[in-house]
Design an enzyme around this catalytic site. Structure first.
Site: not given
Length: 279
Positions: A179, A238
């Site tokens: 990701r 994040c």
């Protein structure tokens, strides 16, 4: 003695009947937001209370402030007080997701000035592996006075954008490497990362059994990642400001305090098409 990062299973077992200890279950799944409550009702550490990641540990979404914006501080103080968090309360928090959700509650309590909060090392899996029993009865909370002293432990998108790719900030992204690279993005509408960020997957702080690595090993790994940047210039992020908190826990264990959280994280950052994206 208060515990400020981790508590092991044996220590928690020895304090289950201690009125100054409070255990909180924060199990949660992004794909099934009702999972935590069902799992808690089916069985939890005896005496534990439950908090929901979306309703209790996050504020309302506006479409541009990320998937888990910070909750209102005063409402959070009232919630903690109603649960029984007082100035002398040792809080222990756990989940079954390698600390990903537990770290968020750990950070929120510290944000409000309560240092006596620790993760159950290894989570619910470690508790059960050691023969710890699960209870399905519900504890009635005993409200206490929670005198909060909020701290500036967070930054906003403007802070990040002003310092992007400069020597005055090291941005650490806690998402998985794929990701981070912009691959396999199934949660947020845009793949990639904030330019200048480095990647430290939150699970890299853990051993194979889900417990944290030893402090010396964490320190060596984090010093290598920081490459000379002081801890107080480190900003963690994040996808939505949840798993990044576990990197803050790891730095505290490693003796590298002072880093902060960009709570909006990637989900807030990528909501504005005018912000730069790296892949």
């Amino acid at each position: 003695m208060s515990y400020t990062t981790l508590v092991d299973v044996a220590t928690l077992q020895a304090h289950l009947d201690d009125p100054n200890w409070l255990v909180i279950d924060v199990r949660h799944q992004l794909s099934d937001t009702g999972y935590g409550e069902r799992a808690y009702a089916a069985g939890h550490v005896p005496g534990a209370l439950f908090l929901h990641c979306d309703r209790d540990l996050s504020g309302p979404m506006t479409g541009c402030n990320g998937r888990h914006p910070l909750p209102d501080a005063q409402k959070l103080v009232q919630r903690f007080a109603a649960m029984g968090v007082g100035s002398a309360t040792q809080v222990v928090v756990y989940d079954d997701a390698q600390g990903m959700i537990a770290g968020r509650l750990w950070w929120l309590l510290r944000w409000l000035g309560h240092d006596a909060v620790a993760l159950l090392d290894g989570g619910l899996q470690a508790w059960q592996a050691a023969g710890g029993m699960l209870a399905d009865w519900l504890l009635t909370p005993m409200p206490r006075v929670f005198a909060a002293s909020p701290r500036e432990l967070q930054v906003d998108a403007g802070y990040v954008q002003e310092r992007i790719e400069t020597a005055h900030m090291l941005l650490v992204d806690a998402r998985g490497p794929d990701r981070f690279r912009g691959e396999n993005e199934t949660i947020d509408p845009v793949g990639g990362h904030i330019p200048g960020a480095v990647n430290r997957f939150f699970k890299d702080n853990l051993q194979a059994d889900g417990r944290f690595k030893q402090a010396a090993q964490l320190r060596a790994e984090w010093l290598a990642l920081l490459a000379g940047s002081p801890p107080d210039q480190v900003i963690h992020q994040c996808g939505s400001g949840v798993s990044a908190c576990l990197n803050i826990v790891a730095m505290e264990i490693a003796g590298l305090p002072g880093s902060r959280l960009y709570a909006g994280s990637w989900s807030e950052w990528c909501a504005d098409p005018g912000r730069p994206v790296a892949r």
